[in-house]
Design an enzyme around this catalytic site. Structure first.
Site, PDB file in Angstrom:
ATOM      1  N   ASN A  26       0.875  -1.178   0.000  1.00  0.00           N
ATOM      2  CA  ASN A  26       0.000   0.000   0.000  1.00  0.00           C
ATOM      3  C   ASN A  26       0.909   1.224   0.000  1.00  0.00           C
ATOM      4  O   ASN A  26       1.450   1.604   1.031  1.00  0.00           O
ATOM      5  CB  ASN A  26      -0.887  -0.027   1.253  1.00  0.00           C
ATOM      6  N   TRP A  27       1.077   1.812  -1.182  1.00  0.00           N
ATOM      7  CA  TRP A  27       2.011   2.940  -1.296  1.00  0.00           C
ATOM      8  C   TRP A  27       1.426   4.218  -0.707  1.00  0.00           C
ATOM      9  O   TRP A  27       2.135   5.229  -0.606  1.00  0.00           O
ATOM     10  CB  TRP A  27       2.381   3.166  -2.765  1.00  0.00           C
ATOM     11  N   LYS A  28       0.155   4.192  -0.375  1.00  0.00           N
ATOM     12  CA  LYS A  28      -0.534   5.385   0.169  1.00  0.00           C
ATOM     13  C   LYS A  28      -0.285   6.590  -0.746  1.00  0.00           C
ATOM     14  O   LYS A  28      -0.196   6.437  -1.963  1.00  0.00           O
ATOM     15  CB  LYS A  28      -0.083   5.661   1.602  1.00  0.00           C
TER      16      LYS A  28
ATOM     17  N   HIS B 196      -9.549   0.987   4.691  1.00  0.00           N
ATOM     18  CA  HIS B 196      -8.292   1.208   5.412  1.00  0.00           C
ATOM     19  C   HIS B 196      -8.559   2.135   6.600  1.00  0.00           C
ATOM     20  O   HIS B 196      -9.379   3.050   6.521  1.00  0.00           O
ATOM     21  CB  HIS B 196      -7.252   1.816   4.469  1.00  0.00           C
TER      22      HIS B 196
ATOM     23  N   GLU C 274      -7.002   4.543   7.735  1.00  0.00           N
ATOM     24  CA  GLU C 274      -6.830   5.985   7.479  1.00  0.00           C
ATOM     25  C   GLU C 274      -8.097   6.567   6.864  1.00  0.00           C
ATOM     26  O   GLU C 274      -8.455   7.721   7.130  1.00  0.00           O
ATOM     27  CB  GLU C 274      -5.590   6.202   6.589  1.00  0.00           C
TER      28      GLU C 274
ATOM     29  N   GLU D  77      -5.451  -5.059  10.648  1.00  0.00           N
ATOM     30  CA  GLU D  77      -4.450  -4.010  10.859  1.00  0.00           C
ATOM     31  C   GLU D  77      -4.761  -3.258  12.154  1.00  0.00           C
ATOM     32  O   GLU D  77      -5.577  -2.324  12.155  1.00  0.00           O
ATOM     33  CB  GLU D  77      -4.476  -3.014   9.698  1.00  0.00           C
TER      34      GLU D  77
ATOM     35  N   GLY E 167       2.232   2.260  10.737  1.00  0.00           N
ATOM     36  CA  GLY E 167       3.144   3.382  10.571  1.00  0.00           C
ATOM     37  C   GLY E 167       3.830   3.827  11.846  1.00  0.00           C
ATOM     38  O   GLY E 167       4.457   4.883  11.886  1.00  0.00           O
TER      39      GLY E 167
ATOM     40  N   SER F 221       3.299  -2.133  10.452  1.00  0.00           N
ATOM     41  CA  SER F 221       4.746  -2.132  10.671  1.00  0.00           C
ATOM     42  C   SER F 221       5.407  -3.467  10.345  1.00  0.00           C
ATOM     43  O   SER F 221       6.344  -3.887  11.037  1.00  0.00           O
ATOM     44  CB  SER F 221       5.069  -1.682  12.109  1.00  0.00           C
TER      45      SER F 221
ATOM     46  N   GLY G 164       2.705  -1.105   4.368  1.00  0.00           N
ATOM     47  CA  GLY G 164       2.746   0.314   4.031  1.00  0.00           C
ATOM     48  C   GLY G 164       4.175   0.765   3.799  1.00  0.00           C
ATOM     49  O   GLY G 164       4.755   0.576   2.726  1.00  0.00           O
ATOM     50  N   GLY G 165       4.784   1.352   4.824  1.00  0.00           N
ATOM     51  CA  GLY G 165       6.105   1.964   4.691  1.00  0.00           C
ATOM     52  C   GLY G 165       7.144   1.078   4.027  1.00  0.00           C
ATOM     53  O   GLY G 165       7.882   1.523   3.135  1.00  0.00           O
TER      54      GLY G 165
HETATM   55  C1  PEP Z   1      -0.901   0.120   6.095  1.00  0.00           C
HETATM   56  O1  PEP Z   1      -1.048   1.311   5.932  1.00  0.00           O
HETATM   57  O2  PEP Z   1      -1.737  -0.659   5.608  1.00  0.00           O
HETATM   58  C2  PEP Z   1       0.250  -0.331   6.865  1.00  0.00           C
HETATM   59  C3  PEP Z   1       0.226  -1.522   7.341  1.00  0.00           C
HETATM   60  O3  PEP Z   1       1.270   0.577   7.047  1.00  0.00           O
HETATM   61  P1  PEP Z   1       2.717   0.275   7.735  1.00  0.00           P
HETATM   62  O4  PEP Z   1       3.207  -1.022   7.146  1.00  0.00           O
HETATM   63  O5  PEP Z   1       3.552   1.428   7.356  1.00  0.00           O
HETATM   64  O6  PEP Z   1       2.474   0.154   9.189  1.00  0.00           O
END
Ligand code: PEP
Length: 258
Positions: A10-12, A102, A104, A174, A180, A220, A241-242
């Protein structure tokens, strides 16, 4: 049942056009190291076309076996919904997947379980695989309300689906406090909630169907913690994500789920 793990990036709202193309090409080039795992990239919607071209996607399939997904969509097929995109538009750009609900979007854009369920139904009608996100906030975990919150989100976000529909979804657990933050759930904490989700799916569909549904963990995930998560019986991949913004790390995570 043996489930094919699925690892999605997920590049957001990150990267630019050139960076998106370079990352997609690097993932495609190294994808073989995660053979046997479904690998999916979810760039910002404005770069879906560029990434689809970089992956040489044709009819939803890329030669390297990297899938394309949207990060969101609207629940209606077309019309006066300024700024939104539809399921059929995602399909038109070569997507096979879409992330829905998600945290967010639940938090920043006030998306409700009802809206998410409507989007899930629209995605399935367009033959997209929805990756449906659920997860508790830190205060909810500290108040020992994780199971209650996740159960409500699973039931609400999957409302109105038949057993056949349910067989086609991917769920992403999640925990919001892990997204994040660098604070990953322990494998035991994640497995506990994944097992809860699978038992809910068994109730909503059937034990046999629940056994085949992929449940990703997200929050994470890094190359260093992916193997311990992958070793859990009900963790069937990751929503990243990251760490998905760098090809080698993302591929190492995907490889951990082989
Ligand atoms: C996400 O946004 O779906 C996510 C899991 O982010 P991160 O891996 O950065 O925690």
């Amino acid at each position: 049942m043996s489930r094919t793990s699925i690892v999605a990036g997920n590049w957001k709202m990150n990267l630019d056009r050139a960076g998106s193309i370079a990352l997609a090409k690097a993932v495609a080039a190294g994808r073989a190291q995660a053979g046997g795992v479904d690998v999916v990239l979810c760039p910002p919607s404005i770069y879906l076309s560029a990434v689809g071209d970089a992956l040489e996607i044709s009819a939803g399939v890329s030669p390297a076996g990297v899938g394309l997904g949207g990060q969101n969509m609207w629940d209606q097929p077309s019309g006066a919904f300024t700024g939104e995109i539809s399921a059929s538009m995602l399909v038109d750009m070569g997507c096979r997947y879409v992330i829905l609900g998600h945290s967010e979007r639940r938090t920043l854009l006030a998306e409700t379980d009802e809206l998410i369920a409507s989007k899930v139904r629209a995605a399935l009608a367009a033959e997209l695989t929805p990756i449906v996100c659920v997860g508790e906030q830190l205060a909810e975990r500290e108040a020992d309300r994780t199971h209650e919150v996740v159960s409500r989100q699973v039931r609400g976000s999957l409302a109105g689906l038949t057993a056949d529909d349910l067989a086609k979804v991917v769920i992403a657990y999640e925990p919001v406090w892990a997204i994040g933050t660098g604070k990953v759930a322990t494998p035991e904490q994640a497995q506990d909630v994944h097992a809860l989700i699978r038992s809910l799916l068994a109730e909503l569909a059937s034990p046999g169907i629940a056994d085949g549904i992929r449940i990703q963990y997200g929050g994470s995930v890094k190359p260093g913690n992916a193997a311990d998560l992958a070793a859990q019986p009900d963790i069937d991949g990751a929503l990243v994500g990251g760490a998905s913004l760098e090809a080698d790390g993302f591929l190492a995570i995907a490889a951990a789920f082989r």
